[in-house]
Design a protein around this motif. Structure first.
Motif, PDB file in Angstrom:
ATOM      1  N   TYR A 198       0.840  -1.201   0.000  1.00 34.10           N
ATOM      2  CA  TYR A 198       0.000   0.000   0.000  1.00 34.10           C
ATOM      3  C   TYR A 198       0.874   1.250   0.000  1.00 34.10           C
ATOM      4  CZ  TYR A 198      -3.708   3.265   1.355  1.00 34.10           C
ATOM      5  OH  TYR A 198      -4.601   4.313   1.393  1.00 34.10           O
ATOM      6  N   ASP A 199       1.918   1.257   0.817  1.00 29.88           N
ATOM      7  CA  ASP A 199       2.838   2.400   0.853  1.00 29.88           C
ATOM      8  C   ASP A 199       3.459   2.635  -0.526  1.00 29.88           C
ATOM      9  OD1 ASP A 199       2.506   2.913   3.632  1.00 29.88           O
ATOM     10  OD2 ASP A 199       3.993   1.356   4.093  1.00 29.88           O
ATOM     11  N   GLU A 200       3.903   1.586  -1.142  1.00 24.42           N
ATOM     12  CA  GLU A 200       4.529   1.710  -2.460  1.00 24.42           C
ATOM     13  C   GLU A 200       3.541   2.231  -3.490  1.00 24.42           C
ATOM     14  OE1 GLU A 200       6.341  -2.046  -3.357  1.00 24.42           O
ATOM     15  OE2 GLU A 200       7.869  -1.791  -1.818  1.00 24.42           O
ATOM     16  N   GLN A 201       2.284   1.811  -3.406  1.00 21.90           N
ATOM     17  CA  GLN A 201       1.266   2.256  -4.348  1.00 21.90           C
ATOM     18  C   GLN A 201       0.850   3.707  -4.104  1.00 21.90           C
ATOM     19  OE1 GLN A 201      -1.789  -0.603  -3.609  1.00 21.90           O
ATOM     20  NE2 GLN A 201      -0.815  -2.202  -4.838  1.00 21.90           N
ATOM     21  N   HIS A 202       1.062   4.189  -2.884  1.00 20.03           N
ATOM     22  CA  HIS A 202       0.594   5.535  -2.519  1.00 20.03           C
ATOM     23  C   HIS A 202       1.726   6.531  -2.275  1.00 20.03           C
ATOM     24  CE1 HIS A 202      -3.030   3.157  -2.054  1.00 20.03           C
ATOM     25  NE2 HIS A 202      -3.667   4.295  -2.261  1.00 20.03           N
ATOM     26  N   VAL A 203       2.898   6.250  -2.794  1.00 22.03           N
ATOM     27  CA  VAL A 203       4.036   7.146  -2.585  1.00 22.03           C
ATOM     28  C   VAL A 203       3.748   8.548  -3.125  1.00 22.03           C
ATOM     29  CG1 VAL A 203       5.293   6.432  -4.672  1.00 22.03           C
ATOM     30  CG2 VAL A 203       6.539   7.361  -2.729  1.00 22.03           C
ATOM     31  N   VAL A 204       3.061   8.645  -4.248  1.00 26.14           N
ATOM     32  CA  VAL A 204       2.727   9.959  -4.807  1.00 26.14           C
ATOM     33  C   VAL A 204       1.726  10.668  -3.891  1.00 26.14           C
ATOM     34  CG1 VAL A 204       1.691  11.172  -6.767  1.00 26.14           C
ATOM     35  CG2 VAL A 204       3.264   9.264  -7.168  1.00 26.14           C
ATOM     36  N   THR A 205       0.772   9.931  -3.371  1.00 24.07           N
ATOM     37  CA  THR A 205      -0.192  10.504  -2.426  1.00 24.07           C
ATOM     38  C   THR A 205       0.544  11.052  -1.217  1.00 24.07           C
ATOM     39  OG1 THR A 205      -1.899   8.929  -3.123  1.00 24.07           O
ATOM     40  CG2 THR A 205      -2.204  10.004  -0.987  1.00 24.07           C
ATOM     41  N   TYR A 206       1.481  10.296  -0.679  1.00 24.85           N
ATOM     42  CA  TYR A 206       2.248  10.740   0.484  1.00 24.85           C
ATOM     43  C   TYR A 206       3.027  12.023   0.169  1.00 24.85           C
ATOM     44  CZ  TYR A 206       1.393   6.069   2.521  1.00 24.85           C
ATOM     45  OH  TYR A 206       0.835   4.936   3.040  1.00 24.85           O
ATOM     46  N   MET A 207       3.650  12.072  -0.988  1.00 25.63           N
ATOM     47  CA  MET A 207       4.406  13.272  -1.360  1.00 25.63           C
ATOM     48  C   MET A 207       3.481  14.479  -1.471  1.00 25.63           C
ATOM     49  SD  MET A 207       7.354  11.951  -4.034  1.00 25.63           S
ATOM     50  CE  MET A 207       6.187  11.640  -5.322  1.00 25.63           C
ATOM     51  N   ARG A 208       2.312  14.277  -2.053  1.00 30.16           N
ATOM     52  CA  ARG A 208       1.352  15.374  -2.201  1.00 30.16           C
ATOM     53  C   ARG A 208       0.858  15.850  -0.832  1.00 30.16           C
ATOM     54  NH1 ARG A 208      -3.237  13.729  -6.087  1.00 30.16           N
ATOM     55  NH2 ARG A 208      -3.636  15.971  -6.086  1.00 30.16           N
ATOM     56  N   LEU A 209       0.631  14.914   0.091  1.00 28.38           N
ATOM     57  CA  LEU A 209       0.193  15.284   1.437  1.00 28.38           C
ATOM     58  C   LEU A 209       1.255  16.110   2.150  1.00 28.38           C
ATOM     59  CD1 LEU A 209      -1.441  11.947   2.600  1.00 28.38           C
ATOM     60  CD2 LEU A 209      -2.614  14.145   2.352  1.00 28.38           C
ATOM     61  N   LEU A 210       2.494  15.690   2.064  1.00 27.36           N
ATOM     62  CA  LEU A 210       3.579  16.419   2.714  1.00 27.36           C
ATOM     63  C   LEU A 210       3.754  17.808   2.107  1.00 27.36           C
ATOM     64  CD1 LEU A 210       6.088  13.463   3.030  1.00 27.36           C
ATOM     65  CD2 LEU A 210       4.871  14.597   4.913  1.00 27.36           C
ATOM     66  N   GLN A 211       3.626  17.895   0.803  1.00 25.17           N
ATOM     67  CA  GLN A 211       3.736  19.190   0.142  1.00 25.17           C
ATOM     68  C   GLN A 211       2.598  20.108   0.573  1.00 25.17           C
ATOM     69  OE1 GLN A 211       3.599  19.116  -4.144  1.00 25.17           O
ATOM     70  NE2 GLN A 211       4.308  21.214  -4.302  1.00 25.17           N
ATOM     71  N   ALA A 212       1.385  19.585   0.616  1.00 24.78           N
ATOM     72  CA  ALA A 212       0.227  20.387   1.024  1.00 24.78           C
ATOM     73  C   ALA A 212       0.389  20.882   2.456  1.00 24.78           C
ATOM     74  CB  ALA A 212      -1.054  19.569   0.875  1.00 24.78           C
ATOM     75  N   LEU A 251      -1.332  11.300   6.526  1.00 24.36           N
ATOM     76  CA  LEU A 251      -0.255  12.257   6.752  1.00 24.36           C
ATOM     77  C   LEU A 251       0.771  11.691   7.729  1.00 24.36           C
ATOM     78  CD1 LEU A 251       1.011  15.017   6.247  1.00 24.36           C
ATOM     79  CD2 LEU A 251      -0.446  15.923   8.083  1.00 24.36           C
ATOM     80  N   ALA A 252       0.297  11.036   8.776  1.00 24.49           N
ATOM     81  CA  ALA A 252       1.211  10.407   9.733  1.00 24.49           C
ATOM     82  C   ALA A 252       2.042   9.329   9.042  1.00 24.49           C
ATOM     83  CB  ALA A 252       0.436   9.822  10.910  1.00 24.49           C
ATOM     84  N   ARG A 253       1.398   8.551   8.186  1.00 22.94           N
ATOM     85  CA  ARG A 253       2.130   7.495   7.475  1.00 22.94           C
ATOM     86  C   ARG A 253       3.135   8.106   6.502  1.00 22.94           C
ATOM     87  NH1 ARG A 253       3.483   2.293   8.652  1.00 22.94           N
ATOM     88  NH2 ARG A 253       3.880   1.155   6.731  1.00 22.94           N
ATOM     89  N   ALA A 254       2.770   9.189   5.842  1.00 23.51           N
ATOM     90  CA  ALA A 254       3.697   9.855   4.927  1.00 23.51           C
ATOM     91  C   ALA A 254       4.942  10.320   5.672  1.00 23.51           C
ATOM     92  CB  ALA A 254       3.002  11.044   4.256  1.00 23.51           C
ATOM     93  N   LYS A 255       4.742  10.856   6.851  1.00 21.40           N
ATOM     94  CA  LYS A 255       5.887  11.294   7.657  1.00 21.40           C
ATOM     95  C   LYS A 255       6.725  10.096   8.083  1.00 21.40           C
ATOM     96  CE  LYS A 255       3.748  15.530   9.274  1.00 21.40           C
ATOM     97  NZ  LYS A 255       3.254  16.292  10.437  1.00 21.40           N
ATOM     98  N   TRP A 256       6.082   9.029   8.494  1.00 20.69           N
ATOM     99  CA  TRP A 256       6.820   7.823   8.894  1.00 20.69           C
ATOM    100  C   TRP A 256       7.626   7.278   7.722  1.00 20.69           C
ATOM    101  CZ3 TRP A 256       7.064   2.832   7.181  1.00 20.69           C
ATOM    102  CH2 TRP A 256       7.807   1.958   7.981  1.00 20.69           C
ATOM    103  N   VAL A 257       6.997   7.232   6.548  1.00 28.26           N
ATOM    104  CA  VAL A 257       7.670   6.697   5.360  1.00 28.26           C
ATOM    105  C   VAL A 257       8.930   7.499   5.049  1.00 28.26           C
ATOM    106  CG1 VAL A 257       7.446   6.501   2.845  1.00 28.26           C
ATOM    107  CG2 VAL A 257       5.680   5.560   4.336  1.00 28.26           C
ATOM    108  N   THR A 258       8.866   8.809   5.187  1.00 28.69           N
ATOM    109  CA  THR A 258      10.041   9.618   4.860  1.00 28.69           C
ATOM    110  C   THR A 258      11.081   9.579   5.970  1.00 28.69           C
ATOM    111  OG1 THR A 258       9.024  11.632   5.731  1.00 28.69           O
ATOM    112  CG2 THR A 258       8.760  11.201   3.390  1.00 28.69           C
TER     113      THR A 258
END
Length: 90
Positions: A23-37, A71-78
């Motif tokens: 799921y993380d790999e499939q949503h990497v773009v989503t995570y980047m967009r969330l962090l940017q926003a 958003l929490a997962r995006a931060k964890w991933v990075t």
């Protein structure tokens, strides 16, 4: 890792496993967009609508929960998962 989709639908809650998931790999773009926003100070309701495809007016609790967990997962991933930094980074 194959090329991730640019604008995939999301689950109501992001994964919370201690390792990267498919799921993380499939949503990497989503995570980047969330962090940017977040970095730009975007309102969470607009982010939920545009990035997560959820209507915060009709389903405020669902949209807010999805926003917060992703958003929490995006931060964890990075910070921990290294998905956005590449697997060779230390």
């Amino acid at each position: 890792m194959s090329k991730p989709p640019l604008d995939p639908d999301v689950a109501d809650v992001a994964p919370n496993e201690p390792a990267l998931t498919a799921y993380d790999e499939q949503h990497v773009v989503t995570y980047m967009r969330l962090l940017q926003a977040e970095g730009e100070g975007a309102d969470w309701r607009e982010v939920a609508r545009v990035i997560l495809h959820m209507d915060p007016e009709r389903e405020p609790d669902r949209a807010r929960c999805a926003y917060q967990s992703h958003l929490a997962r995006a931060k964890w991933v990075t910070e921990q998962g290294r998905l956005l930094r590449g697997t060779g980074s230390k």
